[in-house]
Design a protein around this motif. Structure first.
Motif, mmCIF file in Angstrom:
data_model
loop_
_atom_site.group_PDB
_atom_site.id
_atom_site.type_symbol
_atom_site.label_atom_id
_atom_site.label_comp_id
_atom_site.label_asym_id
_atom_site.label_seq_id
_atom_site.Cartn_x
_atom_site.Cartn_y
_atom_site.Cartn_z
ATOM 1 N N CYS A 1 44.268 46.414 36.124
ATOM 2 C CA CYS A 1 45.430 45.767 36.717
ATOM 3 C C CYS A 1 45.013 45.026 37.985
ATOM 4 O O CYS A 1 44.327 45.581 38.836
ATOM 5 N N LYS A 2 45.476 43.783 38.137
ATOM 6 C CA LYS A 2 45.048 42.990 39.296
ATOM 7 C C LYS A 2 46.172 42.801 40.308
ATOM 8 O O LYS A 2 46.077 41.959 41.183
ATOM 9 N N LEU A 3 47.253 43.564 40.174
ATOM 10 C CA LEU A 3 48.351 43.396 41.115
ATOM 11 C C LEU A 3 47.930 43.920 42.475
ATOM 12 O O LEU A 3 47.120 44.823 42.568
ATOM 13 N N PRO A 4 48.494 43.380 43.557
ATOM 14 C CA PRO A 4 48.093 43.862 44.882
ATOM 15 C C PRO A 4 48.569 45.295 45.089
ATOM 16 O O PRO A 4 49.581 45.706 44.539
ATOM 17 N N THR A 5 47.814 46.064 45.910
ATOM 18 C CA THR A 5 48.289 47.418 46.206
ATOM 19 C C THR A 5 49.013 47.390 47.539
ATOM 20 O O THR A 5 48.820 46.494 48.360
ATOM 21 N N GLY A 6 49.827 48.392 47.736
ATOM 22 C CA GLY A 6 50.554 48.474 48.983
ATOM 23 C C GLY A 6 50.900 49.918 49.249
ATOM 24 O O GLY A 6 50.469 50.815 48.514
#
Lengths: 411, 480
Positions: free
Chosen positions: B444-449
């Motif tokens: 998964c390439k979604l940004p982490t937060g």
């Protein structure tokens, strides 16, 4: 369909649901089928009160992954105890044995690597190997000479098509093979892997707690130094009466796996009461609870297994497996005998497990008995009587009776 | 005799030889002459040369010494790469239950990290049910479902979940992560087609990998991207008449990696139009959405029959461990023999099954918890939206709230370092937050937060205190 309603030490009530009409019949049966090698399956005088305490303190679940906020003080305690028990510097625990293999192998090896696995390895190892992206080759079951041959060919030829050298090679073997009852020829396999610089991954799902003088598994039994095994894996389901699995290795390896393994980062952490059960069971086995119950259990399971195996052989049944192994498959061969054996035994209040294709080859169907430390001699004799009777009915005594040890499988 | 004379004699004798009749026979009107013999010899010679194999260098297998040498020279990579500072992260160690408040390092902290959405951790009814099960069955079940590991509480739980969701049948798995990894490969094989969201969690990714089907991804939670993919598949079908195969769409109701809510009604409409089947992972939405807490499909008024397969982990709202898969009887019965995590793994410990049964009963009876959770989510979001420097990520109704940096520092690693500092300082202020970590194996390439999991049992005063502390900490870190 049968289901277990109650596990009372070694007896179980088996409820028969007669197809589609849901009438119930309660039967009290001798349980020769559950993986309960040291007898921790049901309520235990030392373990259960502590488990209930931990339930009160920590609740049945942490609702969180280990890396978020699912690590409690008892998880840390368990990891230290496991590392100490198997003789490795560090360990990490997972909530499910199957997930341990299927999430650790992809973390250790990837594309460009080679996994050489025993031909009879468990489906969790196969799932982990396939999920990792590495190439998989198989060597003949428990044959170190064939393993050497496969290793030599693999290193000499390199990766298929590109011929580049392999990045790393991991050899995966199990401590006790659950369908054969055989112990792994660990010292020979370790010497082969060390000679060719391959890494070795040992899955002690059935052997930890059940084999070896103090229950430390196949390493202790074979006299192999745990430092020579790169990755040791095991489960808590069988000998410790809980759920989950562990990986033990060097400190750096465990640090790396905690950073990378999806089973640690994305999976719910092990249920705290289950963790406490393993801690208490380990304390009993190590004698740290102040009694010698652990040593007695270990001696009892060994004695029971050897007695049962010897008697079955005397009867003329063909039993597989090595000395001291609590897993005892005995051959039915003919697939038609599988339901017959199982139902006749159940009629006589003995529960055994029968296995056919595809878990075993088509014509090598077998029935499997798992011995527990909680079985008393009377229980074993009752089991033997029933098995003898049913074997006579189903013509399973393939060897002449009163044969002594000439059919023992050589180690 | 001169040279010229000799040559002339030779040519004359050659001509005579060639023309001399060899026999008195006449074959097909031809005299068999000397030149016939010469031509036959030439033809034979040509044929022989044509039939010769071309030159190939001889194949020599490696000798034993050469193999020995190669084995000696080969140097494997180390089993694991060198350990970096980042890898030595130590998570906080809890000394009490992971409820709305928990104890870390002897201090009581507000816990916004465990997905205890309905506040069922510490519930007395659940503890009673567990105690009873522990006394009766012990802890473990000591065997897979097929080998005397099936206990009556398992069957009760399966029936209870099926009744709760309104589906014909349910199958239980002993671990949430293994549910998707076992259910998806049971139905999809090589040659089948799966269209999945690119932000699905690792468990589903592993299931997709093990299934060996053709996977196409669509942009995260983007219904037009999904429609485009489906249209592409449809056009390709029209062009090439391929064999019929199984087709699935895999989505999550609330995405674990971003907190966004899938537009399930649109997806169901598309799946019916293009004749696909759908897998929905309701791990983060079961018990929370819908009039009766059945999940996202009830919230969006989709009849449950339209969802082919529902999978969910019980480690969130149900405050237990394990997972289940629900659907038609055929779907469930197939998994009893093909689900790898079902057949080859020990069954769920009975006390956890009892805990789940108690949890489902509480959800059915107590509708207040759902309302409390919604109120808490709305309250927290209102307060967090006023923090300069952070943006709120997920869906307004989602109990998972993601906080990202408003202005990125330029790299993933840089952003993560700043967010980790914020989390560490918040722990000193007695608030337990978590920066969602991602494994290198995750595609998964979604940004982490920062991921906040809101619970129905959080006090509003605690949530307000958290927002105020967070504002302070963010200001101090971003200004330095």
């Amino acid at each position: 369909m049968r289901l277990c309603v109650e596990i009372l030490r070694i007896f179980i009530h088996v409820v028969y649901i007669i197809e589609y009409s849901r009438t119930y019949q309660n039967q009290r049966c001798l349980n020769l089928s559950s993986y309960n090698y040291l007898g921790f399956a049901a309520s235990d005088e030392y373990c259960t009160p502590r488990v209930m305490e931990s339930l009160e303190t920590f609740s049945p679940s942490t609702c969180s992954t280990r890396i978020d906020c699912g690590t409690t003080v008892i998880h840390q305690e368990l990891e230290e105890m496991v590392a100490r028990f198997v003789g490795k510097p560090a360990a990490m625990v997972y909530g499910m044995g199957f997930a341990t293999n299927s999430t650790t192998l992809p973390a250790l090896i990837g594309k460009g690597g080679l996994i050489i696995s025993d031909s009879l390895n468990h489906s969790s190892i196969v799932a982990g190997a396939r999920g990792s992206g590495a190439k998989v080759q198989v060597f003949q079951h428990n044959t170190p000479s064939h393993l050497e041959q496969v290793l030599r060919e693999a290193i000499a030829e390199g990766q298929p098509r590109t011929r580049r050298p392999w990045k790393k090679i991991i050899v995966v073997v199990e401590g006790i093979y659950s369908m054969e009852g055989e112990l792994c020829r660990l010292s020979e396999i370790v010497s082969v892997t060390q000679k060719y610089k391959a890494y070795i991954y040992l899955d002690e799902a059935h052997s930890i707690g059940a084999i070896g003088k103090t229950g430390r598994g196949v390493c202790e039994h074979d006299g192999v130094d745990p430092a020579k095994i790169d990755v040791m894996m095991g489960t808590f389901t069988k000998s410790f009466g809980s759920c989950g699995g562990y990986i033990a290795g060097s400190k750096e390896l465990i640090t790396y796996l905690k950073h990378v393994s999806p089973g640690h980062i994305y999976a719910t952490s092990m249920s705290p009461p289950a963790v406490q059960q393993v801690i208490s069971a380990l304390k009993v086995i190590l004698g740290e609870d102040g009694s010698d119950r652990g040593a007695r259990k270990l001696a009892q399971v060994r004695e029971n297994s050897n007695y049962f195996r010897q008697e079955l052989r005397r009867m003329g049944c063909e039993v597989l497996g090595d000395e001291n192994s609590p897993v005892m498959p005995f051959m039915l061969y003919n697939p038609a005998k599988i339901p017959a054996f199982s139902r006749e035994c159940l009629k006589r209040n003995v529960a055994v497990v029968t296995v056919g294709f595809p878990a075993t080859p088509l014509l090598l169907a077998r029935a499997r008995v798992c011995i527990s430390a909680s079985h008393t001699k009377e229980d074993l004799d009752l089991g033997l009587e029933v098995i003898s009777e049913v074997s006579d009915m189903a013509h399973l005594k393939y060897f002449p009776q009163m044969e002594s040890f000439s059919k023992v499988k050589s180690v | 005799m001169t040279m010229g004379g000799m040559v002339q004699n030779l040519t004359e004798s050659l001509a005579t030889m060639l023309d001399a009749p060899l026999a008195d026979a006449v074959v097909f009107g031809f005299h068999i002459d000397g030149h016939f013999l010469l031509e036959t010899l030439l033809v034979v010679a040509i044929a022989f040369l044509l039939l010769q194999k071309s030159y190939q260098p001889q194949k020599r297998p490696l000798t034993e010494q050469e193999v020995d040498q190669l084995c000696e020279e080969w140097v494997p990579e180390p089993l694991h790469p060198p350990i970096t500072k980042e890898m030595e992260y130590n998570p906080p160690v809890l000394e009490s239950a992971a409820g709305p408040r928990t104890v870390v390092n002897g201090k009581s902290v507000i816990n916004l990290s465990s997905t205890n959405y309905l506040g069922l951790i510490g519930n007395s009814k659940i503890k009673e049910a567990c105690n009873a099960a522990l006394e009766k069955y012990g802890v473990g079940s000591c065997g897979p479902r097929g080998f005397y590991g099936t206990i009556d509480v398992h069957l009760d739980l399966e029936a209870k979940i099926a009744q709760f969701l309104g589906t014909p049948d349910t199958i239980l798995y002993s671990y949430g992560l293994a549910t998707a990894s076992s259910a998806i490969p049971a139905f999809c094989k090589r040659g089948d087609l799966i269209i999945a969201d690119e932000g699905v969690s690792w468990g589903i990714q592993n299931g997709l990998l093990l299934s060996r089907s053709t996977i196409k991804y669509f942009k995260h939670n983007d219904i037009s991207s999904l429609e485009k993919r489906l249209e592409e598949v449809f056009q390709e079908d029209q062009r090439k008449r391929k064999a019929l195969n199984r087709r699935f769409i895999v989505v999550e109701a609330i995405y674990q990696n971003s907190g966004l809510m899938a537009p399930l009604d649109e997806i169901v409409r598309l799946k019916e139009k293009y004749r696909f089947r759908i897998f929905v992972d309701e791990s983060n939405s079961i018990g929370i959405f819908g009039k009766n807490g059945r999940g996202l499909f009830e919230h969006l008024n989709i009849p449950v029959e339209k969802i082919d397969i529902i999978i969910a982990a019980m480690g969130n709202a149900l405050a237990s461990v394990g997972g289940f898969c629900s659907g038609s009887s055929k779907v469930v019965d197939h998994q009893r023999l093909s689900g790898a995590g079902y057949c080859f793994s020990a069954s769920l410990p009975p006390f956890l099954a009892s805990a789940s049964i108690a949890a489902v009963e509480i959800i059915q009876q107590d509708r207040e918890r759902q309302k409390m959770l919604q109120e808490n989510v709305a309250f927290l979001r209102r307060n967090l939206s006023e923090i300069p420097g952070l943006t709120l990520g997920s869906d307004p109704l989602s109990p998972l709230v993601y906080l990202y940096l408003a202005k990125s520092s330029g790299s993933f690693a840089g952003d993560n370092a700043i967010l980790q500092k914020i989390v560490d300082q918040m722990l000193e202020k007695s608030v337990l937050l978590t920066l969602k970590k991602r494994s290198v194996l995750d595609k998964c390439k979604l940004p982490t937060g920062i991921r906040i999991a809101v619970s129905a049992s959080h006090e509003k005063s605690d949530l307000l205190a958290v927002s105020l502390s967070l504002k302070e900490v963010v200001q101090s870190i971003l200004s330095s």
